[in-house]
Design a protein around this motif. Structure first.
Motif, short mmCIF file in Angstrom:
data_model
loop_
_atom_site.label_atom_id
_atom_site.label_comp_id
_atom_site.label_asym_id
_atom_site.label_seq_id
_atom_site.Cartn_x
_atom_site.Cartn_y
_atom_site.Cartn_z
N GLU A 1 -10.38 12.46 9.00
CA GLU A 1 -11.68 11.83 8.79
C GLU A 1 -12.39 11.49 10.11
O GLU A 1 -13.61 11.42 10.16
CB GLU A 1 -11.57 10.59 7.90
CG GLU A 1 -10.56 9.57 8.34
CD GLU A 1 -9.26 9.64 7.56
OE1 GLU A 1 -8.81 8.59 7.08
OE2 GLU A 1 -8.70 10.75 7.47
N GLU A 2 -11.61 11.28 11.18
CA GLU A 2 -12.24 11.03 12.48
C GLU A 2 -12.95 12.29 12.97
O GLU A 2 -14.04 12.21 13.55
CB GLU A 2 -11.20 10.59 13.52
CG GLU A 2 -10.24 9.50 13.09
CD GLU A 2 -10.92 8.23 12.64
OE1 GLU A 2 -12.12 8.06 12.94
OE2 GLU A 2 -10.26 7.41 11.98
N HIS B 1 -13.29 3.26 13.38
CA HIS B 1 -12.56 4.34 14.03
C HIS B 1 -11.55 3.75 15.01
O HIS B 1 -11.79 2.69 15.60
CB HIS B 1 -13.51 5.25 14.82
CG HIS B 1 -14.58 5.88 13.99
ND1 HIS B 1 -14.33 6.92 13.12
CD2 HIS B 1 -15.91 5.60 13.89
CE1 HIS B 1 -15.46 7.26 12.53
NE2 HIS B 1 -16.43 6.49 12.97
N LEU C 1 -15.33 0.41 6.06
CA LEU C 1 -14.06 1.14 6.10
C LEU C 1 -14.27 2.64 6.03
O LEU C 1 -13.62 3.41 6.73
CB LEU C 1 -13.16 0.67 4.96
CG LEU C 1 -11.79 1.35 4.85
CD1 LEU C 1 -10.96 1.08 6.11
CD2 LEU C 1 -11.05 0.87 3.62
N PRO D 1 -6.08 10.38 3.08
CA PRO D 1 -6.88 9.79 4.17
C PRO D 1 -6.80 8.27 4.14
O PRO D 1 -6.95 7.65 3.08
CB PRO D 1 -8.29 10.30 3.86
CG PRO D 1 -8.07 11.58 3.13
CD PRO D 1 -6.84 11.37 2.31
N GLU D 2 -6.53 7.69 5.29
CA GLU D 2 -6.31 6.24 5.36
C GLU D 2 -7.48 5.44 4.80
O GLU D 2 -7.31 4.41 4.15
CB GLU D 2 -6.05 5.85 6.81
CG GLU D 2 -5.67 4.40 6.99
CD GLU D 2 -5.32 4.08 8.43
OE1 GLU D 2 -5.48 2.92 8.83
OE2 GLU D 2 -4.89 5.00 9.17
N THR D 3 -8.69 5.93 5.03
CA THR D 3 -9.87 5.19 4.58
C THR D 3 -10.03 5.18 3.06
O THR D 3 -10.81 4.40 2.52
CB THR D 3 -11.15 5.80 5.20
OG1 THR D 3 -11.21 7.20 4.88
CG2 THR D 3 -11.14 5.62 6.71
N ARG E 1 -7.21 5.20 0.84
CA ARG E 1 -6.00 4.75 0.14
C ARG E 1 -6.25 3.53 -0.73
O ARG E 1 -5.64 3.38 -1.80
CB ARG E 1 -4.90 4.44 1.17
CG ARG E 1 -4.37 5.69 1.86
CD ARG E 1 -3.39 5.35 2.97
NE ARG E 1 -3.09 6.54 3.76
CZ ARG E 1 -2.43 6.52 4.90
NH1 ARG E 1 -1.98 5.37 5.40
NH2 ARG E 1 -2.20 7.64 5.56
N GLU F 1 -0.95 13.76 3.64
CA GLU F 1 -1.16 12.33 3.44
C GLU F 1 -2.58 12.05 2.97
O GLU F 1 -3.52 12.76 3.31
CB GLU F 1 -0.88 11.56 4.74
CG GLU F 1 0.58 11.62 5.18
CD GLU F 1 0.83 10.73 6.38
OE1 GLU F 1 -0.15 10.15 6.92
OE2 GLU F 1 2.00 10.59 6.78
N ARG G 1 -6.98 11.21 12.87
CA ARG G 1 -7.00 11.57 11.47
C ARG G 1 -8.10 12.58 11.20
O ARG G 1 -9.07 12.69 11.95
CB ARG G 1 -7.23 10.32 10.60
CG ARG G 1 -6.26 9.19 10.88
CD ARG G 1 -6.69 7.91 10.19
NE ARG G 1 -8.04 7.48 10.61
CZ ARG G 1 -8.62 6.36 10.21
NH1 ARG G 1 -7.98 5.56 9.38
NH2 ARG G 1 -9.83 6.04 10.62
#
Length: 347
Positions: free
Chosen positions: A262-263, A219, A214, A75-77, A79, A73, A260
């Protein structure tokens, strides 16, 4: 507001040759089908650079894909940077695309499971363009735009866009800004020229506060518990790293559950604040006894050399490597590599 121009091609310490830049621009300018790859576990510089160039080529009418080897997936940050839906899963990357562009990728191994696309592309008569700012880049492509004086690959992406004559509007500028702000640690390691580039991107409409928050300052609540456990086990070794001090922490699989990637990457930015240590290291367990190790230095020891000795790479003050085995074994190997790493000249 939109701003176009060639200012940034003049700025940012051009160490690449004019021929390198012309060759890269020629490939991109004539391309009708382009696949851009970021390195595995992509950060804002890798993915932002790929999306900035990809969006410009998409607007020119080319078929564009942007991808990376893993995780599965995005990374949410990151997208929100993909405003045109250019990101595709690794499984949808062609076996041998006509033009493959590797962004912010210092070596073939950093492409992970997509590394086989390089040899297949060349064998099929295609081109592989490598755009990167790592001094350790192994030049695994057919054409290279590599400048280790650039503070981010995003600087090189912007240089390419300017040479192509593309307008840098807010969506493209935000992708470039994301790479700049993260790779310079919020411009703490940025030259005056890079600050000028940032000003240009802000003038194009980038909202610095929302973009940076973001990427770097948001977090989930579970991050706090993970951080508490990991920091509680951190160890300081004043005699290590050639007597300059080493602080290290370990993020085990149990710590990372539900968080995630990135965390986990952000932990090193907390550990590195230790005043008594020149070098900070964070081991992150990706699978049982398989580790991704992040290294940071304050300014006196070359951690890139240590990372390269252990099969990795990176920059003088920020590098990393992967390793297998018990955590104490990995730390022992790291300790030995740091004790032979060169000091950074003050000249």
């Amino acid at each position: 507001m939109t701003i176009s121009g060639r200012d940034s091609a003049i700025l940012a310490g051009q160490q690449t040759s004019a021929a390198d830049l012309r060759a890269a621009v020629a490939l991109l300018g004539s391309a009708t089908d382009v696949t851009l790859l970021a390195h595995v576990n992509p950060d804002a510089d890798a993915l932002g650079s790929a999306l900035a160039v990809g969006l410009a080529l998409h607007r020119r009418g080319a078929r564009v894909r942007v991808s990376f080897g893993y995780p599965d997936e995005v990374p949410e940050t990151l997208r929100g940077l993909d405003v045109a839906g250019l990101l595709v899963p690794a499984a949808e990357v062609p076996a041998a695309p006509p033009l493959l562009v590797a962004m912010d990728t210092g070596s073939l191994g950093r492409l992970g499971p997509l590394r086989d696309r390089v040899a297949a592309t060349v064998a099929a008569g295609g081109e592989v363009l490598v755009v990167d700012h790592h001094v350790s880049n192994t030049r695994f492509g057919t054409t290279h735009l590599v400048d280790h004086t650039a503070e981010a690959t995003a600087v090189l992406a912007l240089r390419l866009l300017d040479e192509l004559g593309e307008v840098v509007d807010e969506p493209i500028a935000r992708c470039i800004y994301a790479g700049l702000v993260t790779d310079t640690r919020s411009f703490r390691h940025a030259s005056p020229e890079t600050h000028q580039i940032a000003a240009r991107l802000l003038a194009a409409g980038v909202d610095a506060e929302s973009t940076t928050r973001l990427l770097m300052d948001t977090h989930p609540f579970g991050w706090l518990g993970m951080l508490s456990s990991v920091l509680g086990r951190a160890r300081l070794e004043p005699a290590s790293a050639r007597g300059l001090g080493l602080v290290h922490a370990v993020v085990r699989l149990a710590d990372a559950d539900g968080l995630r990637a990135e965390e986990l990457e952000s932990v090193v930015d907390v550990v590195r604040t230790t005043a008594e240590a020149e070098v900070a290291a964070v081991l992150k367990e990706l699978s049982p006894q398989h580790w991704s190790v992040s290294l940071r230095a304050v300014g006196r020891l070359d951690v890139r050399a240590a990372a390269e000795a252990l099969g990795g790479g990176g920059h003088t003050l920020a590098a990393g490597f992967t390793a297998d085995g018990p955590e104490e074994q990995v730390i022992d190997e790291l300790r030995a590599a740091l004790d032979t790493a060169p000091l950074i000249s003050s000249d």
